[in-house]
Write a protein that holds these residues in place. Sequence first.
Motif, short mmCIF file in Angstrom:
data_model
loop_
_atom_site.label_atom_id
_atom_site.label_comp_id
_atom_site.label_asym_id
_atom_site.label_seq_id
_atom_site.Cartn_x
_atom_site.Cartn_y
_atom_site.Cartn_z
N TYR A 219 0.84 -1.20 0.00
CA TYR A 219 0.00 0.00 0.00
C TYR A 219 0.87 1.25 0.00
CZ TYR A 219 -3.09 3.62 1.90
OH TYR A 219 -3.78 4.80 2.10
N ASP A 220 1.89 1.27 0.85
CA ASP A 220 2.78 2.43 0.95
C ASP A 220 3.57 2.69 -0.32
OD1 ASP A 220 1.93 3.01 3.54
OD2 ASP A 220 3.60 1.92 4.48
N LYS A 221 3.84 1.65 -1.11
CA LYS A 221 4.62 1.80 -2.35
C LYS A 221 3.81 2.46 -3.47
CE LYS A 221 7.75 -2.09 -1.70
NZ LYS A 221 8.11 -3.44 -2.19
N VAL A 222 2.48 2.40 -3.39
CA VAL A 222 1.63 2.99 -4.43
C VAL A 222 1.44 4.46 -4.08
CG1 VAL A 222 -0.55 2.85 -5.67
CG2 VAL A 222 0.48 0.77 -4.76
N LYS A 223 2.13 5.33 -4.79
CA LYS A 223 2.17 6.77 -4.50
C LYS A 223 1.12 7.54 -5.29
CE LYS A 223 5.93 6.27 -2.02
NZ LYS A 223 5.85 6.20 -0.59
N LEU A 224 0.69 8.68 -4.72
CA LEU A 224 -0.22 9.56 -5.45
C LEU A 224 0.42 9.95 -6.77
CD1 LEU A 224 -1.56 11.95 -2.65
CD2 LEU A 224 -2.68 9.96 -3.64
N GLY A 225 -0.38 10.00 -7.83
CA GLY A 225 0.12 10.33 -9.16
C GLY A 225 0.52 9.12 -9.97
N SER A 226 0.59 7.94 -9.34
CA SER A 226 0.96 6.73 -10.08
C SER A 226 -0.25 6.21 -10.88
CB SER A 226 1.46 5.65 -9.12
OG SER A 226 0.43 5.22 -8.25
N THR A 227 -0.01 5.19 -11.68
CA THR A 227 -1.04 4.64 -12.56
C THR A 227 -1.60 3.34 -12.00
OG1 THR A 227 0.53 3.35 -13.84
CG2 THR A 227 0.11 5.63 -14.59
N VAL A 228 -2.68 2.86 -12.61
CA VAL A 228 -3.27 1.57 -12.22
C VAL A 228 -2.25 0.45 -12.47
CG1 VAL A 228 -5.12 -0.08 -12.71
CG2 VAL A 228 -5.61 2.36 -12.68
N ALA A 229 -1.45 0.58 -13.50
CA ALA A 229 -0.43 -0.43 -13.79
C ALA A 229 0.54 -0.56 -12.61
CB ALA A 229 0.33 -0.07 -15.07
N THR A 230 0.86 0.55 -11.97
CA THR A 230 1.74 0.51 -10.80
C THR A 230 1.07 -0.28 -9.68
OG1 THR A 230 2.70 2.65 -11.38
CG2 THR A 230 2.97 1.92 -9.10
N LEU A 231 -0.22 -0.04 -9.45
CA LEU A 231 -0.95 -0.76 -8.41
C LEU A 231 -0.88 -2.26 -8.67
CD1 LEU A 231 -2.92 -0.98 -5.99
CD2 LEU A 231 -4.78 -0.62 -7.63
N HIS A 232 -1.17 -2.68 -9.89
CA HIS A 232 -1.15 -4.11 -10.23
C HIS A 232 0.26 -4.68 -10.15
CE1 HIS A 232 -5.35 -4.26 -11.03
NE2 HIS A 232 -5.30 -3.51 -12.11
N SER A 233 1.25 -3.89 -10.49
CA SER A 233 2.64 -4.33 -10.42
C SER A 233 3.07 -4.55 -8.97
CB SER A 233 3.54 -3.30 -11.09
OG SER A 233 4.89 -3.59 -10.86
N VAL A 234 2.69 -3.64 -8.10
CA VAL A 234 3.09 -3.71 -6.69
C VAL A 234 2.29 -4.77 -5.93
CG1 VAL A 234 3.09 -2.43 -4.51
CG2 VAL A 234 3.92 -1.34 -6.58
N ALA A 235 0.96 -4.75 -6.06
CA ALA A 235 0.11 -5.66 -5.29
C ALA A 235 -0.10 -7.00 -5.98
CB ALA A 235 -1.24 -5.00 -5.04
N GLY A 236 0.19 -7.07 -7.25
CA GLY A 236 -0.05 -8.30 -7.99
C GLY A 236 -1.45 -8.29 -8.59
N ARG A 237 -1.58 -8.87 -9.76
CA ARG A 237 -2.89 -8.91 -10.42
C ARG A 237 -3.85 -9.74 -9.58
NH1 ARG A 237 -4.03 -5.86 -14.42
NH2 ARG A 237 -2.36 -5.34 -15.84
N GLY A 238 -5.06 -9.24 -9.44
CA GLY A 238 -6.07 -9.97 -8.70
C GLY A 238 -6.24 -9.52 -7.26
N ALA A 239 -5.26 -8.82 -6.70
CA ALA A 239 -5.39 -8.34 -5.32
C ALA A 239 -6.40 -7.20 -5.23
CB ALA A 239 -4.04 -7.90 -4.77
N CYS A 240 -6.48 -6.40 -6.28
CA CYS A 240 -7.37 -5.24 -6.29
C CYS A 240 -8.30 -5.33 -7.49
CB CYS A 240 -6.55 -3.95 -6.36
SG CYS A 240 -5.36 -3.79 -5.01
N LYS A 241 -9.56 -5.15 -7.22
CA LYS A 241 -10.57 -5.23 -8.27
C LYS A 241 -11.26 -3.88 -8.45
CE LYS A 241 -11.14 -10.08 -7.93
NZ LYS A 241 -9.81 -10.47 -8.19
N LYS A 242 -11.59 -3.57 -9.70
CA LYS A 242 -12.29 -2.31 -9.98
C LYS A 242 -13.67 -2.36 -9.33
CE LYS A 242 -12.31 -1.20 -14.26
NZ LYS A 242 -12.60 -0.88 -15.65
#
Length: 181
Positions: A36-59
């Motif tokens: 959670y801390d690695k995903v910074k304001l201004g980053s993209t959805v791709a960053t979220l999926h890269s950091v947390a892994g695909r499937g951890a976060c759903k739209k």
Amino acid sequence: MSRKSLVTAGLLATALTAALAPSAQAVTPTITRAEYDKVKLGSTVATLHSVAGRGACKKSADDSFPGYTVKTYSCKGNKAYSNADFTYAGGKLSFKSQGGLDGKKSNGKMTKAKYNKIKKGKTTAQMHSIAGKGVCVRVADAQTKGIKTAVYECTQARTYGAASFLLTNGKVDTRSQAGLR
């Protein structure tokens, strides 16, 4: 040993190995506090999926306005009853919040006297200094456009009292208590 005994022993060994092997269970992807801390304001959805892994976060929400989109992703946390939400406006992270990712519990040593000393305007460090180590734990926080908020929970174990403090940019902004002695 007869041929029949060897075959039977082999079949028994195979069956025993299969029975004792850990069963493959579906693992639900989750997000940790560090991720959670690695995903910074201004980053993209791709960053979220890269950091947390695909499937951890759903739209969980998707809104469009002329020339502008807002998408929210909700994530299951790795601690009991924890979660995180990320809101992207125009493709960039504009708001994030989490609840329970720290997974900590108050040690139960809050008192009314301590609560009365933690006034509006005190810093996070001052709050911890007054309350004592492990008394107030962060249970939620959010961040958007230069404003950081955090909610701390402090409990009193003997008479089941509790206090909550909302800090904005590191200073007590709102406080409440119930049952403290």
